[in-house]
Design a protein around this motif. Structure first.
Motif, short mmCIF file in Angstrom:
data_model
loop_
_atom_site.label_atom_id
_atom_site.label_comp_id
_atom_site.label_asym_id
_atom_site.label_seq_id
_atom_site.Cartn_x
_atom_site.Cartn_y
_atom_site.Cartn_z
N GLN A 26 49.21 11.17 -28.43
CA GLN A 26 50.45 11.83 -28.88
C GLN A 26 51.65 11.22 -28.16
O GLN A 26 52.66 10.89 -28.78
CB GLN A 26 50.36 13.33 -28.58
CG GLN A 26 51.61 14.10 -29.00
CD GLN A 26 51.51 15.58 -28.60
OE1 GLN A 26 50.51 16.02 -28.02
NE2 GLN A 26 52.54 16.33 -28.90
N LYS A 27 51.51 11.05 -26.84
CA LYS A 27 52.61 10.44 -26.06
C LYS A 27 52.86 9.01 -26.54
O LYS A 27 54.01 8.57 -26.63
CB LYS A 27 52.24 10.43 -24.57
CG LYS A 27 52.38 11.79 -23.91
CD LYS A 27 52.07 11.67 -22.42
CE LYS A 27 51.68 13.03 -21.85
NZ LYS A 27 50.76 12.92 -20.72
N SER A 28 51.79 8.32 -26.85
CA SER A 28 51.92 6.95 -27.32
C SER A 28 52.71 6.89 -28.64
O SER A 28 53.58 6.06 -28.84
CB SER A 28 50.52 6.35 -27.49
OG SER A 28 50.59 4.99 -27.75
N TRP A 29 52.38 7.82 -29.54
CA TRP A 29 53.11 7.88 -30.81
C TRP A 29 54.57 8.22 -30.59
O TRP A 29 55.45 7.70 -31.26
CB TRP A 29 52.47 8.93 -31.74
CG TRP A 29 51.38 8.36 -32.61
CD1 TRP A 29 50.04 8.57 -32.51
CD2 TRP A 29 51.54 7.48 -33.73
NE1 TRP A 29 49.36 7.88 -33.47
CE2 TRP A 29 50.23 7.20 -34.24
CE3 TRP A 29 52.63 6.89 -34.35
CZ2 TRP A 29 50.03 6.36 -35.34
CZ3 TRP A 29 52.42 6.04 -35.46
CH2 TRP A 29 51.13 5.79 -35.94
N GLN A 30 54.83 9.12 -29.60
CA GLN A 30 56.22 9.48 -29.32
C GLN A 30 56.99 8.27 -28.78
O GLN A 30 58.11 8.02 -29.20
CB GLN A 30 56.28 10.64 -28.31
CG GLN A 30 56.08 11.99 -29.00
CD GLN A 30 55.67 13.09 -28.04
OE1 GLN A 30 55.22 12.83 -26.91
NE2 GLN A 30 55.81 14.33 -28.48
N ARG A 31 56.36 7.51 -27.85
CA ARG A 31 57.02 6.31 -27.32
C ARG A 31 57.24 5.29 -28.44
O ARG A 31 58.28 4.64 -28.51
CB ARG A 31 56.17 5.70 -26.20
CG ARG A 31 56.20 6.47 -24.89
CD ARG A 31 55.57 5.67 -23.76
NE ARG A 31 54.17 5.36 -24.01
CZ ARG A 31 53.13 6.10 -23.56
NH1 ARG A 31 53.35 7.18 -22.83
NH2 ARG A 31 51.90 5.76 -23.84
N ALA A 32 56.26 5.17 -29.32
CA ALA A 32 56.39 4.22 -30.44
C ALA A 32 57.56 4.61 -31.33
O ALA A 32 58.34 3.76 -31.77
CB ALA A 32 55.09 4.20 -31.25
N ALA A 33 57.71 5.93 -31.56
CA ALA A 33 58.81 6.40 -32.42
C ALA A 33 60.15 6.08 -31.78
O ALA A 33 61.09 5.63 -32.46
CB ALA A 33 58.67 7.91 -32.65
N GLU A 34 60.22 6.29 -30.44
CA GLU A 34 61.49 6.02 -29.76
C GLU A 34 61.81 4.52 -29.74
O GLU A 34 62.98 4.13 -29.76
CB GLU A 34 61.42 6.55 -28.32
CG GLU A 34 61.57 8.07 -28.27
CD GLU A 34 61.00 8.67 -27.00
OE1 GLU A 34 60.79 7.92 -26.02
OE2 GLU A 34 60.75 9.90 -26.99
N ALA A 35 60.79 3.69 -29.72
CA ALA A 35 61.00 2.25 -29.62
C ALA A 35 61.22 1.60 -30.99
O ALA A 35 61.52 0.41 -31.07
CB ALA A 35 59.80 1.60 -28.93
N THR A 36 61.04 2.36 -32.04
CA THR A 36 61.14 1.78 -33.38
C THR A 36 62.57 1.92 -33.90
O THR A 36 63.14 3.00 -33.85
CB THR A 36 60.18 2.51 -34.36
OG1 THR A 36 58.86 2.43 -33.82
CG2 THR A 36 60.23 1.88 -35.74
N PRO A 37 63.18 0.81 -34.35
CA PRO A 37 64.54 0.90 -34.90
C PRO A 37 64.58 1.83 -36.11
O PRO A 37 63.62 1.87 -36.89
CB PRO A 37 64.86 -0.54 -35.32
CG PRO A 37 63.80 -1.40 -34.72
CD PRO A 37 62.62 -0.54 -34.46
N HIS A 38 65.70 2.53 -36.24
CA HIS A 38 65.87 3.46 -37.36
C HIS A 38 65.68 2.73 -38.69
O HIS A 38 66.21 1.64 -38.88
CB HIS A 38 67.27 4.07 -37.29
CG HIS A 38 67.49 5.13 -38.33
ND1 HIS A 38 66.85 6.36 -38.27
CD2 HIS A 38 68.22 5.14 -39.47
CE1 HIS A 38 67.22 7.07 -39.31
NE2 HIS A 38 68.04 6.36 -40.06
#
Lengths: 90, 188
Positions: free
Chosen positions: A63-75
């Motif tokens: 879950q944390k990994s997905w959250q970090r991935a979401a934050e690192a992904t450009p809009h």
């Protein structure tokens, strides 16, 4: 996912209904049913834990990994797990 | 919560317990292909064809399956017919068991705690909130769905619909009428 897992035979509908009902009858459940989806997810997690398919710690890490991935992904770009800067392997 | 669900999906995919393409197919089926129009066809057939209606009363699972609607959950169906003296109302007090194969996904209120409790404790009050006013002499039977057995209410056929085709009749049968929180529509 629940329908798919049922088709795989991981649980029957009586077991599912019992698990979901246990969550829905917890104290503090929203009267307007607005947390029904959360109850649904927790009911699924309970069954996965009981059947030793997925442990809380593993789910939490991913879950944390997905959250970090979401934050690192450009809009505007699709979020994929490999976008997590801390994810190793693959 | 989205990240949590993604995490579950990832674990289950990696273990080969779910196939993302199969999940997409399931979502598409329930969003776009299955809905109350299926149940409405069952009711319209029952109104038009006495033999089908008799079959529906005796073995709803088989009668409904003959129209191509089978529950992928393998649950059994029972049809409950409204009469001038009895009105049927369906609820799931435990969670939200629902006849997916004929009605699609349940409405939000069907899953809400007030409906799940008050449909049993005060069905007449619930019905009046849905705009259904029954004569005081009409009995209300409340059916509590389970994982194994789901109910389909067959509303009474409206008057003045003798000449209508099955297709036109199906247009008078709403989702709520098949849950029991509504009545069949009037003849056009």
């Amino acid at each position: 996912m629940v329908v798919g897992l049922h088709e795989k035979g991981l649980f029957n509908w009586t077991e599912w209904a019992e698990s979901l009902s246990r969550q829905l009858h917890q104290p503090g459940t929203a009267v307007d049913g607005s947390d029904y989806y959360e109850c649904w997810v927790r009911a699924l997690e309970d069954l996965l834990r009981e059947r030793a398919v997925a442990a809380d710690a593993d789910i939490g890490e991913l879950q944390k990994s997905w959250q970090r991935a979401a934050e690192a992904t450009p809009h505007g770009s699709p979020i994929v797990l490999d976008n997590d800067p801390q994810r190793s392997g693959c | 919560m989205t990240a949590r669900v993604r995490a579950l999906e990832t674990i289950l995919s990696e273990k080969g317990l779910i196939d993302p393409a199969a999940i997409d197919e399931i979502v598409d089926t329930y969003q776009n292909k299955i809905g109350p129009q299926n149940g409405a066809k069952v009711v319209a057939r029952a109104w038009s064809d006495e033999r089908f209606d008799a079959w529906l009363r005796k073995d709803a699972t088989a009668a409904i399956a003959s129209l191509g609607y089978t529950g992928r959950q393998g649950e059994h169906m029972r049809a409950v017919h409204n009469t001038p003296d009895t009105h049927n109302l369906v609820v799931c007090t435990l969670c939200s068991c629902y006849p997916w194969s004929v009605l699609g996904l349940p409405p939000v209120w069907y899953k809400s705690p007030p409906y799940r409790s008050r449909a049993v404790s005060d069905p007449r009050g619930v019905l009046s909130e849905f705009g259904v006013a029954l004569d005081p002499h009409v009995n209300i039977r409340v059916w509590d769905s389970t994982a194994e057995l789901r109910y389909l209410v067959v509303p009474m056929r409206p008057e003045g619909t003798d000449g209508l085709s099955e297709e036109a009749l199906a247009g008078l049968v709403s989702r709520d009428a098949m849950i029991g929180t509504g009545l069949a529509g009037r003849a056009p």
